[in-house]
Design an enzyme around this catalytic site. Sequence first.
Site, PDB file in Angstrom:
ATOM      1  N   LYS A  60       0.867  -1.172   0.000  1.00  0.00           N
ATOM      2  CA  LYS A  60       0.000   0.000   0.000  1.00  0.00           C
ATOM      3  C   LYS A  60       0.908   1.228   0.000  1.00  0.00           C
ATOM      4  O   LYS A  60       1.984   1.206   0.585  1.00  0.00           O
ATOM      5  CB  LYS A  60      -0.856  -0.036   1.260  1.00  0.00           C
ATOM      6  CG  LYS A  60      -1.939   1.006   1.350  1.00  0.00           C
ATOM      7  CD  LYS A  60      -2.764   0.749   2.595  1.00  0.00           C
ATOM      8  CE  LYS A  60      -3.917   1.748   2.713  1.00  0.00           C
ATOM      9  NZ  LYS A  60      -4.854   1.654   1.594  1.00  0.00           N
ATOM     10  N   CYS A 100       2.564  11.908  -6.470  1.00  0.00           N
ATOM     11  CA  CYS A 100       2.120  12.666  -5.303  1.00  0.00           C
ATOM     12  C   CYS A 100       2.277  14.171  -5.548  1.00  0.00           C
ATOM     13  O   CYS A 100       3.205  14.597  -6.232  1.00  0.00           O
ATOM     14  CB  CYS A 100       2.943  12.280  -4.073  1.00  0.00           C
ATOM     15  SG  CYS A 100       2.742  10.565  -3.575  1.00  0.00           S
ATOM     16  N   GLY A 121      -8.276   0.182 -14.356  1.00  0.00           N
ATOM     17  CA  GLY A 121      -9.133  -0.906 -14.816  1.00  0.00           C
ATOM     18  C   GLY A 121      -9.025  -1.124 -16.324  1.00  0.00           C
ATOM     19  O   GLY A 121      -8.244  -0.465 -17.017  1.00  0.00           O
ATOM     20  N   GLY A 149      -1.729  -1.686 -15.970  1.00  0.00           N
ATOM     21  CA  GLY A 149      -2.796  -0.849 -16.483  1.00  0.00           C
ATOM     22  C   GLY A 149      -3.898  -1.672 -17.101  1.00  0.00           C
ATOM     23  O   GLY A 149      -3.855  -2.023 -18.278  1.00  0.00           O
ATOM     24  N   THR A 159      -6.596  -3.216 -10.334  1.00  0.00           N
ATOM     25  CA  THR A 159      -8.051  -3.221 -10.159  1.00  0.00           C
ATOM     26  C   THR A 159      -8.661  -4.613 -10.238  1.00  0.00           C
ATOM     27  O   THR A 159      -9.675  -4.898  -9.584  1.00  0.00           O
ATOM     28  CB  THR A 159      -8.699  -2.300 -11.213  1.00  0.00           C
ATOM     29  OG1 THR A 159      -8.188  -0.966 -11.038  1.00  0.00           O
ATOM     30  CG2 THR A 159     -10.213  -2.268 -11.097  1.00  0.00           C
TER      31      THR A 159
END
Length: 311
Positions: free
Chosen positions: A45, A139, A226, A252, A275
């Site tokens: 994460k 970021c 996704g 991707g 995803t």
Amino acid sequence: MRSLACNVAGIDFKNPLVMASGTFGFGQEYAQYYDINQLGGIASKGLTLHPRPGNEGTRIWETASGILNSVGLENPGVDAFLQEEMKFWEKIEPVKIANLGGSTIEDYVLGALKITKDAEDRRKLNRLAVDMIELNISCPNVKEGGMAFGIRTEVAREVIREVRQVTSLPLAVKLSPNAENVVGMAVMCEEEGAECVSLVNTFSGMKIDIYGRRSVFQNTYAGLSGPAIKPIALRMVHQVAQAVTIPVMGMGGISSSEDIIEFIMAGAEVVQIGTYNFMNLRAGEDLLNGLTAFMEKENINSLDEIRGIIS
């Protein structure tokens, strides 16, 4: 014997499947559904130097062929990750990739220093540790008005150069498709000593609540991922793989073993699954089985036989 083995920056991956940052947590939840030791790697994460609560309001919106997310890098912070989450990571086999973000260059540097020292200390005790740092340069740079570090090549160069000087761990840089020149960005990463680039991160997108007459996200825009982005991501991976000599992690919209083969043929050394983990809780296992079956059917003994064959 069919070989799925891959190598990135001197690190051996048993297969090319890496679970992408932000879609797999730290792996514990998915370990309830299948043996995650089958995986080639796991990207953590997204971590920041200090804990973050994430964005308020709507965080996820399903689209016709993917999702928009505005989670906001909710995470426990680097220290808590090293003290708590590493207890689980020490027990699992996949290559361990710490995804690191920040709001300032100083945040990136201090985070990388902490992760590197922890890894060095663990290895002295013959314990498993973080194998690689993946810099998330999507970021916002708070000192420069909020524009993402990964938009302009020269701004990103400074972050990569500073982090490269403080870590002995292999360094991957996760590229944004929203960059002014993603190929130029990748070439710069190689120039500054990154051992790998991973791409693509999410595309900037939007959803409007036509009855409330507002964006559904508090930050107006969100990241699209996704199957919808796969053709564009595949094109970018192909372009970058032809421009650099360092390995490429492609990602991707991957949701099938055929998708994985496409990314490898485009030049990716390994791939990241994002995803699709939300669409299929056993994604890693199912994709690996499908990849093995494809190699058997097509009589492919090693992924090296097909990697980068599309000119």
